[in-house]
Design a protein around this motif. Structure first.
Motif, short mmCIF file in Angstrom:
data_model
loop_
_atom_site.label_atom_id
_atom_site.label_comp_id
_atom_site.label_asym_id
_atom_site.label_seq_id
_atom_site.Cartn_x
_atom_site.Cartn_y
_atom_site.Cartn_z
N SER A 52 0.52 -1.22 0.11
CA SER A 52 -0.18 -0.01 0.00
C SER A 52 0.86 1.33 0.18
CB SER A 52 -0.85 -0.06 1.14
OG SER A 52 -0.08 -0.12 2.39
N GLY A 53 2.29 1.15 0.26
CA GLY A 53 3.05 2.32 0.04
C GLY A 53 3.15 3.10 1.31
N LEU A 54 2.79 2.42 2.46
CA LEU A 54 2.71 2.90 3.89
C LEU A 54 4.19 2.75 4.41
CD1 LEU A 54 -0.60 2.21 5.35
CD2 LEU A 54 -0.01 4.18 3.95
N ARG A 55 5.05 2.04 3.90
CA ARG A 55 6.43 1.97 4.51
C ARG A 55 7.19 1.45 3.49
NH1 ARG A 55 8.05 -2.85 8.49
NH2 ARG A 55 10.16 -2.18 7.40
N PRO A 56 8.53 1.79 3.52
CA PRO A 56 9.32 1.44 2.58
C PRO A 56 9.79 -0.33 2.64
CG PRO A 56 10.49 2.51 3.95
CD PRO A 56 9.04 2.71 4.24
N PRO A 57 10.18 -0.89 1.65
CA PRO A 57 10.75 -2.34 1.90
C PRO A 57 11.90 -2.33 2.57
CG PRO A 57 10.35 -1.97 -0.49
CD PRO A 57 10.40 -0.68 0.02
N ASP A 58 12.06 -3.34 3.42
CA ASP A 58 13.29 -3.68 4.24
C ASP A 58 14.57 -3.61 3.34
OD1 ASP A 58 11.88 -3.44 6.70
OD2 ASP A 58 12.15 -5.54 6.94
N ASN A 59 15.53 -3.27 3.90
CA ASN A 59 17.22 -3.42 3.21
C ASN A 59 17.90 -4.51 3.97
OD1 ASN A 59 19.50 -3.21 2.02
ND2 ASN A 59 19.37 -0.90 1.85
N PRO A 60 17.93 -5.59 3.33
CA PRO A 60 18.70 -6.65 3.99
C PRO A 60 20.15 -6.49 4.12
CG PRO A 60 18.27 -7.55 1.78
CD PRO A 60 17.44 -6.17 1.99
N ASP A 61 20.66 -5.52 3.47
CA ASP A 61 22.00 -5.21 3.45
C ASP A 61 22.46 -4.06 4.73
OD1 ASP A 61 22.90 -6.72 1.51
OD2 ASP A 61 22.44 -5.15 -0.05
N ASP A 62 21.31 -3.29 5.09
CA ASP A 62 21.31 -2.34 5.98
C ASP A 62 20.37 -2.46 6.71
OD1 ASP A 62 22.08 -0.47 7.75
OD2 ASP A 62 22.18 1.03 6.29
N PRO A 63 19.97 -3.47 8.00
CA PRO A 63 18.79 -3.72 8.58
C PRO A 63 18.42 -2.44 9.59
CG PRO A 63 20.37 -5.32 9.55
CD PRO A 63 20.91 -4.59 8.10
N THR A 64 19.64 -1.56 9.92
CA THR A 64 19.30 -0.39 10.67
C THR A 64 18.41 0.50 10.21
OG1 THR A 64 21.16 0.62 9.87
CG2 THR A 64 21.58 -0.74 11.83
N LEU A 65 18.27 0.42 8.85
CA LEU A 65 17.17 1.36 8.14
C LEU A 65 15.81 1.19 8.29
CD1 LEU A 65 19.05 1.61 4.56
CD2 LEU A 65 19.06 3.30 6.36
N CYS A 66 15.53 -0.15 8.88
CA CYS A 66 14.20 -0.43 9.00
C CYS A 66 13.91 -0.58 10.53
CB CYS A 66 13.75 -1.74 8.39
SG CYS A 66 14.91 -3.08 8.37
N GLY A 67 14.89 -0.14 11.37
CA GLY A 67 14.60 0.08 12.70
C GLY A 67 14.61 -1.38 13.39
N GLY A 68 15.46 -2.32 12.84
CA GLY A 68 15.57 -3.82 13.41
C GLY A 68 15.98 -4.75 12.52
N PRO A 69 16.04 -5.76 12.85
CA PRO A 69 16.28 -7.14 11.88
C PRO A 69 15.41 -6.97 10.63
CG PRO A 69 16.11 -7.94 14.10
CD PRO A 69 15.86 -6.55 14.27
N SER A 70 16.12 -7.39 9.56
CA SER A 70 15.26 -7.23 8.22
C SER A 70 14.30 -8.48 8.08
CB SER A 70 16.38 -7.33 7.16
OG SER A 70 15.49 -7.21 5.72
N MET A 71 13.21 -8.31 7.64
CA MET A 71 12.21 -9.38 7.49
C MET A 71 12.36 -9.98 6.06
SD MET A 71 8.66 -7.99 9.17
CE MET A 71 7.89 -9.48 9.06
N VAL A 72 13.22 -9.65 5.18
CA VAL A 72 13.29 -10.16 3.78
C VAL A 72 14.69 -10.76 3.48
CG1 VAL A 72 11.93 -7.96 2.76
CG2 VAL A 72 14.45 -7.91 2.89
N ASN A 73 14.56 -11.66 2.66
CA ASN A 73 15.66 -12.38 2.19
C ASN A 73 16.35 -11.92 0.91
OD1 ASN A 73 17.38 -14.64 0.88
ND2 ASN A 73 16.38 -15.90 2.51
N VAL A 74 17.53 -11.73 0.83
CA VAL A 74 17.96 -11.00 -0.21
C VAL A 74 17.85 -12.20 -1.59
CG1 VAL A 74 20.50 -11.96 0.27
CG2 VAL A 74 20.23 -10.06 -1.17
#
Length: 277
Positions: free
Chosen positions: A227-249
């Motif tokens: 829905s565009g309410l948050r950007p996708p997690d960045n697995p290379d830099d999980p600090t950008l999403c405020g915690g461990p990334s939920m996605v797999n590269v």
């Protein structure tokens, strides 16, 4: 009736080689589900030598050989010489390739298709496909597509109440076929087989980690991203999403390939110079 079964140590080496060298590039499987089937096979194999019980899931056997085959073409030659009693990589991989073919025949593929059987077929044929021989590759894509349609993989599993892990497995197989169809179309100059989206409605594969599939957290994350309410997690830099990334590269990469394949069969736009763009 099982032949050329490696030792458990050899099997684990091939399994890890497959996951790191094949699944990472072409994620057709759902590893946690496959791992359960893999462990169940070894439990049965170790016990059946004196119990005589039949294999609980014969449709998994060709997939297991396909995993061993994938591992045999990715592990180092040093490992092959140190761990396997063969003279070359070719000898090892040919042995497992032949067993995949033999077991697909035993489970009556493609006449009686199953998801593990189709996955085994796709894994082996994808590894064997060559960009410089697109017409040869197109033959396996067309067969895989018809088998997938017979199994209903062209319809999104969410419409039929299929549980999340199996649903994701079905989507991964379908989208891998779409991707390979796009590769063949681009290398051969022929039109793709999977072109009219009026006849299929499979949702894009998930990018979240396998262990999170089906959890409320993953579903909430995907709803917000879509829905565009948050950007996708960045697995290379999980600090950008405020915690461990939920996605797999791996799955982010696969999603990019699938998006590219989808665009390859969309009608091109004509610019003012009449060039297709």
């Amino acid at each position: 009736m099982l032949e050329h079964v490696p030792t458990k140590r050899q099997s684990h080496i091939l399994y890890k080689g497959f996951m790191s060298g094949v699944h990472a590039i072409s994620p057709v499987l759902h590893p946690p589900t496959v791992l359960k089937m893999y462990n169940a096979f070894w439990d049965w194999y170790d016990y059946s030598s004196y119990s005589g019980e039949p294999c609980p899931d014969p449709s998994f056997i060709p997939l297991l050989y396909a995993i061993w085959y994938g591992g045999s073409v990715t592990i180092s030659i040093r490992t092959i010489k140190a761990e396997f009693n063969v003279s070359s990589r070719s000898e090892l991989s040919t042995m497992y390739n032949d067993e995949v073919t033999r077991w697909l025949t035993k489970i009556s593929f493609p006449r009686s298709p199953s998801l593990p059987g189709l996955a085994a077929f796709l894994i082996v044929q994808t590894i064997l496909s060559k960009e410089e021989e697109p017409l040869t590759s197109s033959l396996f894509v067309s067969l895989a597509l018809r088998v997938a349609q017979t199994m209903g993989l062209h319809r999104d599993p969410a419409q039929f109440g299929i549980e999340p892990c199996e649903a994701e497995s079905r989507r991964r197989v379908w989208w891998h076929i779409v991707h390979m169809d796009g590769v063949v179309a681009m290398s051969s100059g022929l039109p793709p087989l999977v072109s009219d989206e009026n006849y299929w409605d499979v949702r894009m594969t998930s990018e979240v980690k396998d262990t999170l599939l089906g959890t409320p957290e993953a579903e909430h994350y995907e709803r917000l991203v879509e829905s565009g309410l948050r950007p996708p997690d960045n697995p290379d830099d999980p600090t950008l999403c405020g915690g461990p990334s939920m996605v797999n590269v791996y799955y982010l990469s696969a999603k990019g390939k699938y998006t590219m394949a989808r665009k390859s069969f969309l009608p091109g736009e004509i610019n003012k110079d009449n060039a297709i763009i």
